[in-house]
Design a protein around this motif. Structure first.
Motif, PDB file in Angstrom:
ATOM      1  N   UNK A 152      10.417  51.036  23.180  1.00 46.69           N
ATOM      2  CA  UNK A 152      11.660  51.344  22.251  1.00 46.69           C
ATOM      3  C   UNK A 152      12.373  49.996  21.162  1.00 46.69           C
ATOM      4  N   UNK A 153      12.061  50.493  20.184  1.00 44.69           N
ATOM      5  CA  UNK A 153      12.764  49.791  19.418  1.00 44.69           C
ATOM      6  C   UNK A 153      14.289  48.935  20.046  1.00 44.69           C
ATOM      7  N   UNK A 181      24.828  44.645  16.589  1.00 43.29           N
ATOM      8  CA  UNK A 181      23.788  45.245  15.148  1.00 43.29           C
ATOM      9  C   UNK A 181      23.614  46.863  15.411  1.00 43.29           C
ATOM     10  N   UNK A 182      24.162  47.630  16.298  1.00 47.62           N
ATOM     11  CA  UNK A 182      23.944  48.307  16.551  1.00 47.62           C
ATOM     12  C   UNK A 182      25.266  49.060  15.264  1.00 47.62           C
ATOM     13  N   UNK A 190      20.070  42.492  11.708  1.00 46.82           N
ATOM     14  CA  UNK A 190      19.552  43.739  11.425  1.00 46.82           C
ATOM     15  C   UNK A 190      18.495  44.352  13.142  1.00 46.82           C
ATOM     16  N   UNK A 191      17.269  44.973  12.959  1.00 46.76           N
ATOM     17  CA  UNK A 191      16.706  45.056  13.818  1.00 46.76           C
ATOM     18  C   UNK A 191      16.920  46.022  14.808  1.00 46.76           C
ATOM     19  N   UNK A 192      17.734  47.026  14.872  1.00 43.33           N
ATOM     20  CA  UNK A 192      17.904  48.183  15.499  1.00 43.33           C
ATOM     21  C   UNK A 192      18.899  49.068  14.788  1.00 43.33           C
ATOM     22  N   UNK A 193      17.997  50.230  14.877  1.00 41.03           N
ATOM     23  CA  UNK A 193      18.599  51.190  14.550  1.00 41.03           C
ATOM     24  C   UNK A 193      19.754  52.080  14.905  1.00 41.03           C
ATOM     25  N   UNK A 194      20.707  52.442  14.768  1.00 41.20           N
ATOM     26  CA  UNK A 194      21.833  53.335  15.368  1.00 41.20           C
ATOM     27  C   UNK A 194      20.893  54.885  14.997  1.00 41.20           C
ATOM     28  N   UNK A 195      20.683  55.245  16.705  1.00 48.05           N
ATOM     29  CA  UNK A 195      20.580  56.614  16.140  1.00 48.05           C
ATOM     30  C   UNK A 195      21.379  57.507  16.437  1.00 48.05           C
TER      31      UNK A 195
END
Length: 168
Positions: free
Chosen positions: A2-3, A21-22, A76-81
């Motif tokens: 996963x990313x 990053x988060x 960037x490069x991470x998505x905070x869910x």
């Protein structure tokens, strides 16, 4: 994979970078949401509060870019869910058929959940920075944490009157 799972974490500095990053992702998502919340707010003070916090959020994003850049990473490069979910809740409130005061009360509730998430994230990051001996990072992160706490207090103040109006 996963990313965000591709980077191997071997020490606290790796975790620090990943958490930076988060929070960067969280702030970028919140910035977009704040504009929509400002448009949906019927109370001028609430609209102004969201707009002011959007300005602060831009500064917080710049601080994170500076810190991550000095670590040799990319922000960037991470998505905070977590923020993705919090923003989705705010969007649901925007789209609800509701009395204006009731919607404003709901927008404050959604915004405060996001603020509390960020207060927690910045507090953790500040602690990591202190342990890692990154004093300047810790000061920048404390500034962002203090801004989030101040925003939360302003929202609490606005909620006092708006919640009473929402009573009907």
């Amino acid at each position: 994979m996963t990313q965000g799972m591709s980077m191997k974490m071997t020490d606290l500095q790796d975790l620090y970078l990943e958490q930076l990053q988060d929070v960067y992702s969280a702030e970028r998502q919140l910035l977009e949401s704040l504009g929509k919340m400002a448009q949906a707010a019927s109370t001028p003070e609430l609209r102004q509060g969201f707009e002011l916090h959007a300005g602060q959020t831009r500064e917080q994003i710049a601080r994170l870019e500076r810190i991550v850049g000095e670590l040799g990473g990319q922000p960037g490069g991470k998505t905070c869910q977590a923020m993705r979910g919090l923003v989705a809740e705010g969007q649901e409130m925007i789209e609800r058929q509701a009395d204006p005061a009731v919607r404003d009360a709901g927008l404050i509730a959604a915004a405060q959940r996001a603020e509390h998430y960020e207060i927690s994230a910045y507090g953790t990051l500040r602690t990591y920075a202190e342990i890692l001996g990154r004093t300047e990072d810790a000061e920048l992160l404390r500034t962002s944490e203090d801004e989030e706490k101040a925003t939360d207090m302003k929202l609490t103040g606005l909620a006092r009157s708006i919640n009473m109006q929402a009573l009907g």
